[in-house]
Structures are given as structure tokens and as C-alpha cells.
Motif scaffolding. Structure first.
Motif, short mmCIF file in Angstrom:
data_model
loop_
_atom_site.label_atom_id
_atom_site.label_comp_id
_atom_site.label_asym_id
_atom_site.label_seq_id
_atom_site.Cartn_x
_atom_site.Cartn_y
_atom_site.Cartn_z
N ARG B 83 0.83 -1.21 0.00
CA ARG B 83 0.00 0.00 0.00
C ARG B 83 0.86 1.26 0.00
N MET B 88 -4.01 5.21 -2.99
CA MET B 88 -5.39 5.25 -3.46
C MET B 88 -6.06 6.57 -3.09
N PHE B 90 -9.86 8.29 -2.93
CA PHE B 90 -11.22 7.76 -2.86
C PHE B 90 -12.25 8.68 -3.51
N ASN B 94 -11.48 12.13 1.78
CA ASN B 94 -11.55 11.68 3.18
C ASN B 94 -10.34 12.10 3.99
N PRO B 95 -10.09 13.42 4.08
CA PRO B 95 -8.99 13.84 4.95
C PRO B 95 -9.29 13.42 6.39
N PHE B 96 -8.25 13.12 7.15
CA PHE B 96 -8.45 12.79 8.56
C PHE B 96 -8.82 14.06 9.33
N PRO B 97 -9.51 13.92 10.44
CA PRO B 97 -9.88 15.11 11.22
C PRO B 97 -8.67 15.67 11.97
N PHE B 106 1.13 12.13 7.66
CA PHE B 106 0.62 10.88 8.23
C PHE B 106 1.45 9.68 7.76
N ARG B 109 4.90 9.60 9.21
CA ARG B 109 4.91 9.21 10.61
C ARG B 109 4.71 7.71 10.81
N ILE B 110 3.86 7.10 9.98
CA ILE B 110 3.61 5.67 10.21
C ILE B 110 4.68 4.79 9.58
N HIS B 111 5.40 5.31 8.58
CA HIS B 111 6.37 4.44 7.90
C HIS B 111 7.81 4.64 8.36
N LEU B 146 -10.67 19.61 7.79
CA LEU B 146 -12.12 19.52 7.54
C LEU B 146 -12.70 20.87 7.15
N ARG B 160 -1.50 13.70 0.21
CA ARG B 160 -1.23 12.76 1.29
C ARG B 160 -0.71 11.44 0.74
N VAL B 161 -1.27 11.02 -0.41
CA VAL B 161 -0.81 9.78 -1.03
C VAL B 161 0.57 9.98 -1.64
N VAL B 164 3.80 9.66 0.40
CA VAL B 164 4.33 8.33 0.72
C VAL B 164 5.23 7.82 -0.41
#
Lengths: 287, 251
Positions: B83, B88, B90, B94-97, B106, B109-111, B146, B160-161, B164
Motif C-alpha cells: 500500500r 489510493m 477515494f 476523506n482527509p483525517f480530522p 501521516f 509518521r507511520i512508515h 475539515l 497525502r498519497v 508516501v
């Protein structure tokens, strides 16, 4: 004729709607009328911050600080125990558990909510109290800690079910977005789901804790009921609620003691009201 | 060069046969559109490439999907790594709040094992620049995502995609929530992005497919009816069903 029927039904429903508010106002007025009378003999300041509760000595000393601290200590202890477990349980049910486990857990939580508090108190008295006594080598196991643990059981169902609702109402698209970026399940939960549900979870915590403050029976049975300022969580305490329940029967109607118990009722009412309003604010912020 | 190749891909939701013997290939640095009426399986196909269908219970798939020559359908596939490479976008933005800034970092930070503030700032600036949002948002990085307009939200989701650093961008009807002007601008952005990415877009709008894509595939009831160069599909379709669909006889 049909119009008349409509009219009657409409008014009946109106009366039902007004009734609840009407009774709340009546109860509140009664509470005020009986409770405020105590301030003729003792100042508000002395009442709330007085360190001695000797209602039947001559003259009576009506300081409820030990009782307030008792209630706060027991509730705080219960919050510290029930918040992590409750929120963790909600996350597990909402995000992790397979469908079947989820159903079993939810039924279990509902069952826990259905246990009468006097039963919990009784069980605590014969199992938890000796355990606390032996583990900590205390003269008695009737302590604030015992009360906190039992109270945590009572706060947990509220926290779990409302926090779980909050997690469910997080849009599915957030979760998809996080997974599509390569987030693991745990990363998705703690970076997206929990922040997105935070106001609902806070409300859950407030309502759970609110329930703890008002709880009477179980804490009265297992906290030892010593109306002194507690110096540790391993000391016996007496809560506001237990004081009213234990002493109302022997207080002479119209005495200062009697008025003071009603004033404690007002204090409890104010605390619960504040907690519920705060929880409500968080819930509405969510929507 | 073929970036993604599917060979005899079949997919079932429980008893429902949603994709039937799909074999096709997607080229690097091109935009491939998948068109077809609702329920034809085009979104399902798109979600095969980043294994987003895995969350559906009762899912069964066979055949092969090769990305850079590696089959991603077997059990050993590292979904996190997949991923990261296959991003992807959508249908509904759908941005995060969270803040604009936190949305973009994001992925970082996660990777990343450890994050460095300068790297994060750089990622935010580069990603926002590549979706042409930097000038609009550089002073609003700490505002909640938002609060943005729908178009800005969708661009933010693309940023955001991109942050990554994937090779493939999957877009599931990325403009269906946007007005015509915003749609036009997102399409322009897609044309610009195709220099660096392999883009696959699912769309119910034939006009959009015609405007934006280099290759196009037409799906109907889980089957790939026809696949080819977009010009050819829209001007001289080989299959009667494709012709009927693009001329608006049904769909």
C-alpha cells in the motif's frame, strides 16, 4: 369529534412531557428549601471546608470536607481503574474482535450493568475486602481502594458502551484512508480512530465517572465510613452519598443535622449536574 | 513497459462472481481509465491492486496480479509495503480530522522509524506543491483539514498519497463529489502527475475517461469487454456492447 380526539391526545402528551420537568423542579425546590436552612447556623465556607463532621455533638460541627474528599478519592480511584480498561475494551469490541467474540463481550458488559449495586457491594465485602487487607497488611480492608475497585465495575459498562458507539460513528472512510496509506491496524486505531472519536470517548468517561459519584450502596458497604480526611487510598473513607444514606434515618426532622444532610444532597446534585453538562457538551461537539 | 499485469483474475463475494477472467496490463506513466455501468466490478478491480478488498468477509480470488513482476495475491504479500507503493484516492475526499500538516505527514509518521522535523516540513511543502495547493495553504497548515473546500480536500488527499512516494495511483471516481471546474483542475493535475506515476482511474463518466486517459477498458457485469487505446475505444470500438455503452444506449 375527530378534532376533539386530536385535541385530547395532544394535551395528554403535552402533560406527560411537562410532568418530568415539573417534578424535577419540585424536587430541586424541596432540596433547596430543606438544604439552605443549614446556612443559618453555619457559613457556606465552613460547611464546605470544615474538617470535622460531628453532626450530633453539642454544638454540632458540620464540616463536609472529609466527605467531599472521600467521594473524590473513591471516584478518582475508580476512574483511574475503569478508564483504561473501559476504553481498551471499547476499542477491542469496535475495532478488533471477530463478530462472535464481539457479541459475547457486549452481552457480558450488559450483564455487568444489570448487577444491582448492593450485590456488588456484598460480593466486594466478602471477597475484595479481605484481599485488600491481606495484600497491603492493613488493620482493615474497608478502604477507599476497595470502594474504587467496586465502583470501577459499575462505571465500566457506561464507559464501554458509549465509547464503543463513538468509535462506530467515526466515518468508515477515515479507516479506509489510513489503511490505504499502509497503516497497520494499531496505527489506524491510535492515530485516526481514537482522535476522531475523542469527544465521544471523553463524554463516555464523564458519564461513567458521574455514575460513580452518585453511587451509594456499594461504597457504603466497603469503604469503612470513617468521616475523617483520608491520607491515602488505603485508608477508610466516607462518601457524601453514604453519609446521607446512613444518617438520614436517625436525624431528627428539622434539626441542623437534618438540614445539613439535605445540603449535602445539593452539593451532590451540583457535582452530578456539572459532570453531565460537561459530558453533554462533548457529545454535542461530536455531532 | 507494463507496470501491472493481471492474468485470469477471478473474484467472488460469497457466491457472487464479481470479476470474471480479467487479463490486462497497465503501462507505466500512462493514465488508464476503467469505465462501465454501476456494479460492473470496476471499483472492485481497482481495489484488488492494493488489496483493499481484504476487509470484506467471504472474499475469494484466484489468478495472478503482477506488480513489477511480483504476484501480490498470495498470502505472503506485505500489505504495508504494497500500500506504500500503490496509493489510493477515494470517491469522497476523506482527509483525517487532523490539521492539514498532520494529514500530509501521516504516511511519513507511520512508515519512518524516526521522524525529523525538517524532513516533515520538506514533505509537506513538496507534496502540497505537486498538487498546486502550496500557495493557498502555506499559511493554514495548522488549520483543520475539515475546513477546506471539497476540491482542496481532494487535492490534499492526493498530496497525502504522494507524500508516501508510491509508483501507482489508484483513483476511484476522484471527481464525483466535485463541480465541473474543480473536476477540470483535478484532471489537469492528473495529466501532470502521470509523468511520475502509473495512474489507474475508475470513472462512471465517459467524457472524463475520454478527456484524461491514454488507455481505456470497458467492463460489464464483471467481464472486461474491451481494452485498448482511448482514441480507438471511443472512436472505433470493436465490440458492439462497448459501442452501445459509449453512445449512451444504456448505462
Amino acid at each position: 369529534m375527530r378534532k376533539f380526539k386530536e385535541f385530547i391526545v395532544e394535551k395528554l402528551i403535552l402533560i406527560c412531557g411537562i410532568a418530568s420537568i415539573f417534578f424535577v423542579i419540585l424536587i430541586f425546590l424541596f432540596l433547596l428549601k430543606e438544604g439552605l436552612a443549614v446556612f443559618k447556623t453555619v457559613s457556606l465556607f465552613k460547611f464546605l471546608l470544615g474538617k470535622n463532621w460531628y453532626p450530633i455533638s453539642e454544638p454540632p460541627q458540620l464540616g463536609i470536607l472529609p466527605l467531599i474528599l472521600g467521594s473524590l478519592l473513591v471516584t478518582l480511584g475508580a476512574a483511574i481503574i475503569s478508564i483504561p480498561i473501559g476504553v481498551g475494551c471499547a476499542v477491542y469490541i469496535a475495532e478488533v474482535a471477530p463478530t462472535q467474540t464481539k457479541e459475547i463481550l457486549k452481552a457480558g458488559i450488559e450483564l455487568l450493568a444489570a448487577i444491582p449495586s448492593v450485590v456488588l457491594g456484598f460480593i466486594g465485602m466478602v471477597t475484595l475486602v479481605p484481599l485488600v487487607k491481606n495484600v497491603f497488611h492493613l488493620p482493615t480492608g474497608l478502604t477507599a481502594l476497595s470502594g474504587s475497585i467496586m465502583l470501577a465495575f459499575m462505571a465500566m459498562p457506561t464507559i464501554v458502551s458509549i465509547a464503543e458507539d463513538a468509535l462506530y460513528s467515526v466515518p468508515k472512510s477515515y479507516k479506509e484512508g489510513a489503511f490505504a496509506l499502509g497503516a497497520t491496524r494499531w496505527q489506524t486505531i491510535h492515530r485516526v480512530m481514537l482522535p476522531a472519536a475523542s469527544s465521544g470517548i471523553l463524554a463516555a468517561v464523564m458519564l461513567g465517572v458521574g455514575r460513580g459519584i452518585g453511587e451509594t450502596m456499594a461504597v457504603m458497604m466497603i469503604t469503612g465510613n470513617a468521616a475523617v480526611i483520608p491520607h491515602s487510598i488505603l485508608a477508610p473513607v466516607r462518601t457524601l452519598t453514604a453519609t446521607i444514606a446512613a444518617e438520614m434515618g436517625e436525624a431528627v426532622v428539622g434539626s441542623e443535622h437534618y438540614f445539613a444532610l439535605f445540603a449535602i444532597g445539593i452539593v451532590l446534585f451540583v457535582i452530578s449536574f456539572a459532570v453531565n453538562v460537561t459530558a453533554d457538551l462533548f457529545l454535542h461537539k461530536r455531532q | 513497459m507494463a507496470k501491472i499485469i493481471t492474468k485470469d483474475l477471478n473474484l467472488w463475494y460469497g457466491g457472487f462472481h464479481a470479476l470474471k477472467n480479467i487479463s490486462l496490463s497497465f503501462e507505466s506513466n500512462r493514465i488508464t481509465a476503467i469505465i462501465g455501468p454501476s456494479g460492473c466490478g470496476k471499483s472492485t478491480l481497482l481495489r484488488v491492486f492494493n488489496r483493499m478488498n481484504d476487509f470484506i468477509e467471504g472474499l475469494r480470488q484466484d489468478g495472478e496480479v503482477l506488480i513489477d513482476g511480483v504476484n501480490i495475491l498470495n498470502g505472503k504479500t506485505d500489505l504495508v509495503a504494497l500500500r506504500k507503493r500503490v496509493g489510493m484516492v477515494f470517491q469522497r475526499p476523506n482527509p483525517f480530522p487532523l490539521s492539514v500538516y498532520e494529514n500530509i505527514v501521516f504516511g511519513e509518521r507511520i512508515h519512518a522509524d524516526s521522524v525529523n522535523q525538517d524532513t516533515l516540513d520538506e514533505v509537506v511543502e513538496n507534496s502540497l506543491k505537486s498538487v498546486l495547493l502550496w500557495d493557498e495553504l502555506k499559511d493554514k497548515l495548522n488549520k483543520s483539514a475539515l475546513m477546506l473546500s471539497l476540491e482542496q480536500k481532494q487535492r490534499l488527499c492526493i498530496a497525502r498519497v504522494i507524500a508516501v512516494k508510491p509508483d501507482v495511483l489508484l483513483m476511484d471516481e476522484p471527481c464525483s463529489a466535485l463541480d465541473p471546474q474543480a473536476t477540470m483542475r483535478i484532471e489537469e493535475l492528473m495529466r501532470e502527475l502521470k509523468n511520475n506515476y502509473t495512474i489507474i482511474i475508475v470513472t462512471h463518466s465517459m467524457q472524463q475517461a475520454a478527456r484524461v486517459s491514454d488507455d481505456a477498458g470497458f467492463m460489464l457485469l464483471g467481464e472486461l469487454i474491451e481494452f485498448g487505446n482511448t482514441d480507438q475505444i471511443f472512436t472505433a470500438p470493436h465490440d458492439k456492447r462497448t459501442e452501445d455503452y459509449i453512445t449512451g444506449r444504456y448505462g
